[in-house]
Design an enzyme around this catalytic site. Structure first.
Site, PDB file in Angstrom:
ATOM      1  N   LYS A 110       7.041  22.563  33.278  1.00  0.00           N
ATOM      2  CA  LYS A 110       6.729  21.140  33.428  1.00  0.00           C
ATOM      3  C   LYS A 110       7.567  20.216  32.545  1.00  0.00           C
ATOM      4  O   LYS A 110       7.620  19.006  32.777  1.00  0.00           O
ATOM      5  CB  LYS A 110       5.244  20.907  33.111  1.00  0.00           C
ATOM      6  CG  LYS A 110       4.326  21.344  34.230  1.00  0.00           C
ATOM      7  CD  LYS A 110       4.281  20.292  35.323  1.00  0.00           C
ATOM      8  CE  LYS A 110       3.618  20.783  36.588  1.00  0.00           C
ATOM      9  NZ  LYS A 110       4.532  21.101  37.677  1.00  0.00           N
TER      10      LYS A 110
ATOM     11  N   TYR B 145       1.774  22.980  40.434  1.00  0.00           N
ATOM     12  CA  TYR B 145       3.126  23.523  40.236  1.00  0.00           C
ATOM     13  C   TYR B 145       4.187  22.638  40.901  1.00  0.00           C
ATOM     14  O   TYR B 145       5.238  22.377  40.319  1.00  0.00           O
ATOM     15  CB  TYR B 145       3.193  24.941  40.807  1.00  0.00           C
ATOM     16  CG  TYR B 145       4.376  25.746  40.302  1.00  0.00           C
ATOM     17  CD1 TYR B 145       4.246  26.599  39.218  1.00  0.00           C
ATOM     18  CD2 TYR B 145       5.627  25.651  40.916  1.00  0.00           C
ATOM     19  CE1 TYR B 145       5.318  27.344  38.740  1.00  0.00           C
ATOM     20  CE2 TYR B 145       6.715  26.384  40.448  1.00  0.00           C
ATOM     21  CZ  TYR B 145       6.555  27.223  39.360  1.00  0.00           C
ATOM     22  OH  TYR B 145       7.625  27.947  38.893  1.00  0.00           O
TER      23      TYR B 145
HETATM   24  C1  PHB Z   1      13.490  29.330  34.435  1.00  0.00           C
HETATM   25  O1  PHB Z   1      14.148  29.208  33.392  1.00  0.00           O
HETATM   26  O2  PHB Z   1      14.029  29.672  35.498  1.00  0.00           O
HETATM   27  C2  PHB Z   1      12.026  29.089  34.399  1.00  0.00           C
HETATM   28  C3  PHB Z   1      11.368  28.905  33.185  1.00  0.00           C
HETATM   29  C4  PHB Z   1       9.998  28.703  33.168  1.00  0.00           C
HETATM   30  C5  PHB Z   1       9.284  28.691  34.346  1.00  0.00           C
HETATM   31  C6  PHB Z   1       9.953  28.841  35.557  1.00  0.00           C
HETATM   32  C7  PHB Z   1      11.318  29.046  35.586  1.00  0.00           C
HETATM   33  O3  PHB Z   1       7.944  28.530  34.350  1.00  0.00           O
END
Ligand code: PHB
Length: 396
Positions: A301, A389
């Site tokens: 986020k 999300y």
């Molecule tokens: C990412 O770095 O790809 C990443 C990091 C945290 C998340 C989702 C993706 O919750």
């Protein structure tokens, strides 16, 4: 003795990460002048590996405000994620549950797009400055600094915006008796790697196991991003590839699913905490993004929230300069904090849903299993996750 040069602008922006640059860009689209001050070099910011998920609202902001449509061409649209526990994957289908998607497009690319757009538009962005000090933030702001060529500059502005990240200097300018700080510490951190390997899955996998959390994310055809829960005192240097892959295998593989392995690059231990400072305004000083709030990375986020702050702040400044009204400036803090606390809740909830606290009781472990079941087995549970999300709709 060197002479101090005086520069006049409407909005002085401290911090040239995505939040500061986006604000400067949006203001410029309405003819409002700003100067952005950043202590790091453009190269150093670009090389910082950060999270990669953009909410649909963030993508719209980048495209509709004319920053770039590269995200649509080079980013990957993701219509769902997988929650994985007890060796089973459960898909959360964003499109079916709420009709929205997210985009995998790393924060470094967002920064590159914004920096290029500001440069092309002749924006005044000063990288590599030092000694930034904000004076009289409450009433008549001035910012003094030394630029990359060693010249002393005094910037006079109507407003100062602190978009100077999680180690913000600006947030400390709000007197203690005028602000509150809210903290939550977690008994774990994330270990992150870039793996030189083909992708193991097309969508992100958020995995819970008795040994703890793991996240399988992607970057390119040949480079993947993965994380796993570790002790906050862990040092990246103590982890060789075998130990990293053994940890990931144990938490993710099973029932026919196997991670594709490869050399682990860019090993980092990421700090993990929740933080809010409120309010986001003191006189002529406004805070935006990580300067005012940090979320743990579960749910990605951080950047989305920062750009949301900046959009609200832009609307408020625009309404002040073009319509002469201070109402939106007065309402900025409360309006932005509404979403900040939703994201704080969501990030903290998703963290506790998927991580194993060290020394937790059998009751806690079994209760969490029940919680995971309640989320994936109920359309309402899945819809709550999907909406949070992909990003909540704006209210007003
Ligand atoms: C990412 O770095 O790809 C990443 C990091 C945290 C998340 C989702 C993706 O919750």
């Amino acid at each position: 003795m060197s002479q101090t040069e005086t520069v006049r602008t409407q909005v002085a922006i401290v911090g040239g990460g995505p939040a500061g640059l986006m604000l400067s860009h949006l203001l410029a689209t309405c003819g409002i002048d700003s100067v952005v001050l950043e202590s790091r070099s453009r190269q150093a910011i670009h090389e910082t590996v950060r999270a990669g998920i953009l909410e649909h609202g963030t993508v719209n902001l980048l495209v509709d405000s004319g920053v770039s449509d590269r995200v649509l061409r080079e980013g990957d649209r993701h219509d769902g994620i997988e929650l994985r526990f007890d060796g089973e994957s459960h898909r959360i289908d964003f499109q079916e549950l709420g009709g929205e998607s997210v985009w995998l497009y790393p924060q470094t690319e967002v920064f590159a797009d914004l920096a290029a757009r500001r440069e092309a538009d002749g924006g005044d962005v000063r990288y590599g400055v030092s000694g930034v000090a904000v004076h009289d933030a409450a009433s008549d702001p001035r910012v003094t600094f030394t630029d990359a060529e060693g010249r002393d500059v005094e910037l006079r502005a109507d407003f100062v915006v602190g978009a100077d990240g999680s180690r913000s200097h600006c947030r400390g300018l709000i007197p203690e008796d005028r602000r509150r700080r809210y903290f939550k510490e977690y008994p774990f951190a994330w270990f992150g790697i870039l793996a030189e390997a083909p992708r193991s899955a097309d969508e992100l996998i958020y995995a819970n196991s008795p040994q703890g959390f793991a996240l399988i994310s992607q970057r390119t055809e040949t480079m993947q991003r993965m994380y796993f829960q570790c002790d906050p005192g862990e040092s990246a240097a103590d982890w060789d590839d075998e130990r990293i892959w053994a940890t990931l295998r144990e938490r993710v593989n099973g029932n026919g699913f196997e991670l594709v392995e490869g050399p682990a690059l860019e090993k980092v231990v990421l700090p993990f905490r929740s933080f809010v400072q409120a309010p986001l305004r003191h006189g002529k000083l406004f805070l935006a993004g990580d300067a005012a709030h940090t979320v743990p990375p579960t749910g990605a986020k951080g950047l989305n929230l920062a750009l949301h702050d900046v959009r609200m702040l832009f609307e408020a400044l625009d309404s002040f300069y073009t319509g002469g009204s201070e109402d939106l400036l007065d309402g900025y803090s409360e309006r932005a904090l509404g979403r900040v606390w939703k994201a704080q809740h969501f990030s903290s909830w998703m963290t506790s849903l998927l991580h194993a606290a060290p020394g937790e009781s059998d009751f806690d472990r079994a209760r969490r299993r029940g919680e995971l079941d309640s989320v994936v087995s109920s359309a309402h549970g899945r819809a709550y996750l999907a909406e949070s999300y992909t990003g909540w709709p704006d209210h007003g």
